[in-house]
Design a protein around this motif. Structure first.
Motif, short mmCIF file in Angstrom:
data_model
loop_
_atom_site.label_atom_id
_atom_site.label_comp_id
_atom_site.label_asym_id
_atom_site.label_seq_id
_atom_site.Cartn_x
_atom_site.Cartn_y
_atom_site.Cartn_z
N PRO A 1 -42.64 -54.36 91.09
CA PRO A 1 -43.86 -53.76 90.55
C PRO A 1 -44.68 -53.09 91.65
O PRO A 1 -44.76 -53.57 92.77
CB PRO A 1 -44.60 -54.97 89.96
CG PRO A 1 -44.13 -56.12 90.78
CD PRO A 1 -42.70 -55.83 91.13
N LEU B 1 -41.79 -57.79 85.89
CA LEU B 1 -41.44 -56.43 86.29
C LEU B 1 -40.58 -56.47 87.54
O LEU B 1 -40.72 -57.36 88.38
CB LEU B 1 -42.70 -55.61 86.55
CG LEU B 1 -43.70 -55.52 85.39
CD1 LEU B 1 -44.93 -54.74 85.83
CD2 LEU B 1 -43.07 -54.87 84.17
N ARG C 1 -55.36 -56.82 87.03
CA ARG C 1 -54.48 -55.89 87.76
C ARG C 1 -53.49 -56.68 88.59
O ARG C 1 -53.84 -57.66 89.26
CB ARG C 1 -55.31 -54.99 88.66
CG ARG C 1 -54.48 -53.98 89.45
CD ARG C 1 -55.33 -53.24 90.45
NE ARG C 1 -54.54 -52.34 91.27
CZ ARG C 1 -54.94 -51.80 92.41
NH1 ARG C 1 -56.16 -52.08 92.87
NH2 ARG C 1 -54.17 -50.99 93.10
N TYR D 1 -49.78 -52.54 88.14
CA TYR D 1 -49.83 -52.68 86.70
C TYR D 1 -51.18 -53.24 86.30
O TYR D 1 -51.65 -54.24 86.88
CB TYR D 1 -48.71 -53.60 86.19
CG TYR D 1 -48.78 -53.85 84.70
CD1 TYR D 1 -48.34 -52.88 83.80
CD2 TYR D 1 -49.28 -55.05 84.20
CE1 TYR D 1 -48.41 -53.10 82.43
CE2 TYR D 1 -49.35 -55.27 82.83
CZ TYR D 1 -48.91 -54.30 81.96
OH TYR D 1 -48.98 -54.51 80.61
N THR D 2 -51.82 -52.61 85.31
CA THR D 2 -53.16 -53.02 84.87
C THR D 2 -53.19 -53.18 83.36
O THR D 2 -52.63 -52.35 82.63
CB THR D 2 -54.22 -51.98 85.29
OG1 THR D 2 -54.22 -51.85 86.71
CG2 THR D 2 -55.60 -52.41 84.84
N THR D 3 -53.81 -54.24 82.90
CA THR D 3 -54.04 -54.45 81.48
C THR D 3 -55.50 -54.81 81.27
O THR D 3 -56.09 -55.52 82.09
CB THR D 3 -53.11 -55.55 80.91
OG1 THR D 3 -53.31 -55.65 79.49
CG2 THR D 3 -53.37 -56.89 81.56
#
Length: 315
Positions: A86, A83, A53, A89-91
């Motif tokens: 930002p 980004l 995250r 943002y989570t991957t």
């Protein structure tokens, strides 16, 4: 979650059934600015995910690449693009992605219990020794990159199989219990890949070591279970009905043992028989020997009576 003071805003954690696993630290581990080490409890056959995250506190310099390693082997990677402003943002990495005959699949990560045997086979195998050093390790590294080339379909992945039975001697005392593996493939959405060029070395590394609860205790990462207090030392008011019955049974067993010891001791006390021999008779002396009477020695004395006749006393 694992974080780095040098790069706030980047958080990494391991999830099982959508819930982050509790993380533990080794107090004896030396702190390094650009890397962090955490211990987690592994449950056999449980699937896990890796979640990264980026919060608003993270400072973006370039695009970056996240690379995942399991048991020392590269598993998968992903490009995260820079980004603007930002917020969150989570991957998430759920497993290794593959492409086969135009279709895309994913093989989920899972914890596999390590089989440990007593055989010396494979101890001299160099590859095995290197693999043992990385057993039960999950690593995530972040590197600034420059993205180049066109997007193209992902290629197939060939992953190493699980280790078989490992000699206990080959482990050389390491408290390891689990390795990471891949489950059977499942269909997944199509994906693309692009080539990148690294800008310097990785700037952040997150390491997780997967161990059973017993192994974590052996490593003193988590405290050992306290020894139960003896029933005899407990306050009787705090005992349950079953505990009180057990305490009473123990007391009766001890009383029977004490009586048996006393009775045995009573039979081992010596006393003289009428014929002059010695016998074992009753008494409370335990294993000690008590001489109740001593054997009298016969004496011979000459006594003169009034008639001047010598009388020999044989008593």
């Amino acid at each position: 979650m694992a974080v780095l003071d040098s790069y706030p805003g980047l958080e990494v954690e391991i999830l099982v059934n959508g819930t982050p696993l509790q993380e533990y630290v080794d107090p004896d581990e030396e702190a390094v600015p650009d890397r962090v080490l955490k211990y987690i409890e592994a449950t056999s056959n449980a699937t896990f995910e890796i979640r990264c995250r980026f919060t608003s506190a993270f400072v973006w310099k370039h695009d970056l690449s996240l690379d995942v390693y399991t048991d020392g082997r590269f598993a998968c990677g992903r490009i995260v693009y820079k980004l603007r402003n930002p917020s969150d943002y989570t991957t998430t990495f759920t497993g290794v992605r593959e492409r086969n005959r135009g279709k895309c699949y994913v093989r989920p990560f899972f914890f596999s219990q390590l089989n440990i045997g007593e055989s010396d086979a494979g101890m001299a195998n160099h590859d095995l020794q290197n693999a043992i050093k990385c057993i039960g390790a999950i690593g995530i590294s972040a590197t600034w990159v420059k993205v180049k080339g066109r997007r193209r379909n992902g290629s197939a992945k060939t992953s190493a199989a699980l280790l078989g039975t490992v000699s206990e001697k080959a482990l050389k005392g390491r408290a390891v219990s689990h390795q990471t593996g891949l489950l059977e493939r499942k269909p997944t959405a199509s994906y693309k890949t692009r080539s990148t060029k690294a800008i310097g070395k990785e700037f952040a590394t997150f390491n997780f070591r997967c161990r059973s609860k017993e192994a974590l205790k052996a490593l003193h990462i988590i405290p050992r279970s306290p020894s139960p207090i003896l029933l005899e030392l407990r306050d009787t008011d705090t005992l349950t009905f079953e505990e009180a019955r057990e305490l009473l049974r123990r007391q009766r067993d001890r009383e029977r043992t004490v009586r048996a010891v006393k009775e045995e001791g009573n039979r081992k006390v010596k006393r003289e028989r009428p014929d002059g021999s010695e016998d074992l008779v009753g008494g409370d002396q335990g294993d000690e020997v008590l001489f109740v009477s001593a054997k009298r020695r016969r004496t011979h004395a000459v006594i003169s009576n009034d008639d001047q006749i010598d009388v020999i006393d044989l008593t």
